[in-house]
Design an enzyme around this catalytic site. Structure first.
Site, mmCIF file in Angstrom:
data_model
loop_
_atom_site.group_PDB
_atom_site.id
_atom_site.type_symbol
_atom_site.label_atom_id
_atom_site.label_comp_id
_atom_site.label_asym_id
_atom_site.label_seq_id
_atom_site.Cartn_x
_atom_site.Cartn_y
_atom_site.Cartn_z
ATOM 1 N N ARG A 133 44.251 41.094 47.718
ATOM 2 C CA ARG A 133 45.669 41.254 47.240
ATOM 3 C C ARG A 133 46.343 41.586 48.539
ATOM 4 O O ARG A 133 47.200 40.747 49.085
ATOM 5 C CB ARG A 133 46.004 42.175 46.176
ATOM 6 C CG ARG A 133 47.425 41.794 45.875
ATOM 7 C CD ARG A 133 47.983 42.883 44.643
ATOM 8 N NE ARG A 133 49.270 42.283 44.096
ATOM 9 C CZ ARG A 133 50.440 42.516 44.684
ATOM 10 N NH1 ARG A 133 50.550 43.476 45.787
ATOM 11 N NH2 ARG A 133 51.278 42.416 43.988
ATOM 12 N N CYS A 134 45.930 42.515 49.282
ATOM 13 C CA CYS A 134 46.513 42.935 50.593
ATOM 14 C C CYS A 134 46.600 41.621 51.446
ATOM 15 O O CYS A 134 47.396 41.747 52.483
ATOM 16 C CB CYS A 134 45.862 44.048 51.274
ATOM 17 S SG CYS A 134 45.861 45.654 50.324
ATOM 18 N N MET A 135 45.514 41.048 51.595
ATOM 19 C CA MET A 135 45.381 39.900 52.624
ATOM 20 C C MET A 135 45.837 38.737 52.258
ATOM 21 O O MET A 135 45.802 37.730 52.783
ATOM 22 C CB MET A 135 43.812 39.641 52.876
ATOM 23 C CG MET A 135 43.000 40.948 53.352
ATOM 24 S SD MET A 135 41.452 40.128 53.959
ATOM 25 C CE MET A 135 40.597 39.772 52.276
ATOM 26 N N GLY A 170 42.394 45.115 50.388
ATOM 27 C CA GLY A 170 41.514 44.251 49.643
ATOM 28 C C GLY A 170 42.280 42.881 49.460
ATOM 29 O O GLY A 170 43.058 42.414 50.288
#
Length: 413
Positions: free
Chosen positions: A402-404, A400
């Site tokens: 945050r991951c990106m 999502g």
């Protein structure tokens, strides 16, 4: 904007962030090799790029300076003599190239790319057999001949997970963990961070709390800055307990670090709980999004500095997530907002699409994926300000907002 790193929390106003715009690495994803490359599907690159550009623009509209990993590495090669040659040696050594002559052929191909940004993008994209003209000569070895006829069309694997910049390194306060990642496929991604934090004029002086040649593995999705003094780290499939021991040693006795305790969350090993940030993320001073399956009693270990340098005290906490987070944040009552609003089917569907993996831009204002409609509706009703990112293709990578993103600078709360 100032040099260096400053990320004392998950929710302080975001000022600077590092992203990677998806590139040709997504075109070099053969469907029969997806599992090995840690992907479930082949995203449509053109649409994934459009969605990612929208994400970056949403952040800019909030006053965030967007840095691209590929540009930072290219700037190093533009400014530091010898850095590109050093990188090329290491890249080829780690690329898993088979055949006696192939490494030299790949090197010549890479060296022929004059523009440093194009060179960086090419190393991320990987290399296929069709790009290389292999004459059959008397000097060809049987090994290289057999490998040239093997089933895979890849000479060098692509790095399709790179647009999840959260994982290869993790900013902790004023320093950084340069990670050794769980899989061989992803560990090569940390090479770019190595050259940014070794040579880039803005970042070469930051403290390293973890190094990519460590024997234990850890990933940035497992690291959450609760506040200046408290760090949360997940013990997960991707982060070993022994890696957290190493972090503690390097963080507690480094003059740049203000962290006084590390909370190690023992989370189940499953795809839904890949990283700590798929289990919960902080979205406001007193609010967290959570995966409902993590409710109940948790095993959390508190690590603090001992009396003598190198000594670490460890205490087991068995309590609810709510109580652990209230203690960590110093807030009287935290609100845990479940992904999918608590509906089991909606929760599992939207967790699959990273419904609880949100990026906080400032307290109460968060980036979310458009597709997680049930969770987003719950968040709206809780009074949160949502910055909605289109996500039909980006979400196929199973990560999502945050991951990106890897924050480089947040304001103090």
């Amino acid at each position: 904007m100032t040099k260096g790193l400053h990320v004392p929390s998950e929710i302080g106003k975001l000022r600077k962030v590092c992203l990677h715009r998806p590139g040709d690495e997504l075109l070099n994803l053969p469907p029969d090799e997806l599992e090995r490359l840690l992907f479930d599907d082949v995203p449509f690159l053109e649409v994934a790029q459009q969605e990612h550009d929208t994400f970056a623009q949403i952040l800019r509209d909030q006053g965030v300076e967007v840095l691209y990993l590929e540009n930072l590495v290219a700037e190093v090669f533009d400014q530091v003599p010898g850095a590109r040659a050093e990188f090329t040696d290491q890249y080829i050594a780690e690329a898993g190239i088979r055949g006696q002559h192939m490494p030299q052929i790949v090197r010549e191909k890479l060296d022929s790319i004059e523009d440093n940004l194009e060179f960086v993008k090419k190393t991320m994209a990987g290399m296929t057999k069709s790009e290389i003209d292999m004459p059959l000569t008397a000097s060809t070895t049987l090994d290289s001949l057999v490998n040239s006829e093997s089933e895979s069309d890849l000479i060098i694997d692509p790095m399709p997970n790179l647009y999840f910049t959260r994982d290869p390194f993790a900013v902790v306060g004023e320093g950084v963990n340069l990670n050794r990642m769980y899989s061989v496929t992803r560990n090569r991604e940390t090479l770019y961070g190595k050259y940014v934090f070794k040579y880039h004029p803005d970042y070469k002086d930051v403290s390293l709390y973890f190094r990519r040649d460590c024997q234990f593995h850890t990933e940035g999705g497992d690291v959450l800055n609760i506040n200046e003094k408290t760090l949360a780290v997940g013990i997960s499939q991707r982060t070993q307990a022994a890696a957290i021991d190493v972090m503690a040693q390097n963080i507690f006795w480094n003059s740049d670090s203000k962290v006084e305790r590390i909370l190690a969350f023992d989370i189940p090993v499953s795809r839904a709980f890949m990283h700590l940030d798929t289990v919960f993320t902080q979205i406001d001073v007193d609010k967290f999004t959570i995966h409902p399956a993590i409710m109940g009693t948790l095993r959390v270990y508190e690590l603090t500095a001992g009396k003598n340098p190198g000594d670490v005290n460890i205490r087991l906490i068995e309590d609810t997530l709510e109580h652990v987070l209230e203690d960590a944040t110093g807030v009287d009552q935290v609100k845990l907002i479940p992904c999918g609003g608590g509906d089991p089917i909606a929760a599992s569907r939207e967790q699959w699409n990273d419904g609880s993996n949100t990026l906080c831009v400032e307290p109460g204002k968060i980036c979310v994926y458009a597709r997680n409609t049930v969770t987003n509706d719950v968040l709206y009703k809780e009074g949160l300000d949502l910055l909605v990112v289109p996500s039909a293709e980006l979400s196929r990578g199973r990560g999502g907002p945050r991951c990106m993103s890897m924050p480089f600078w947040r304001e103090d709360l």
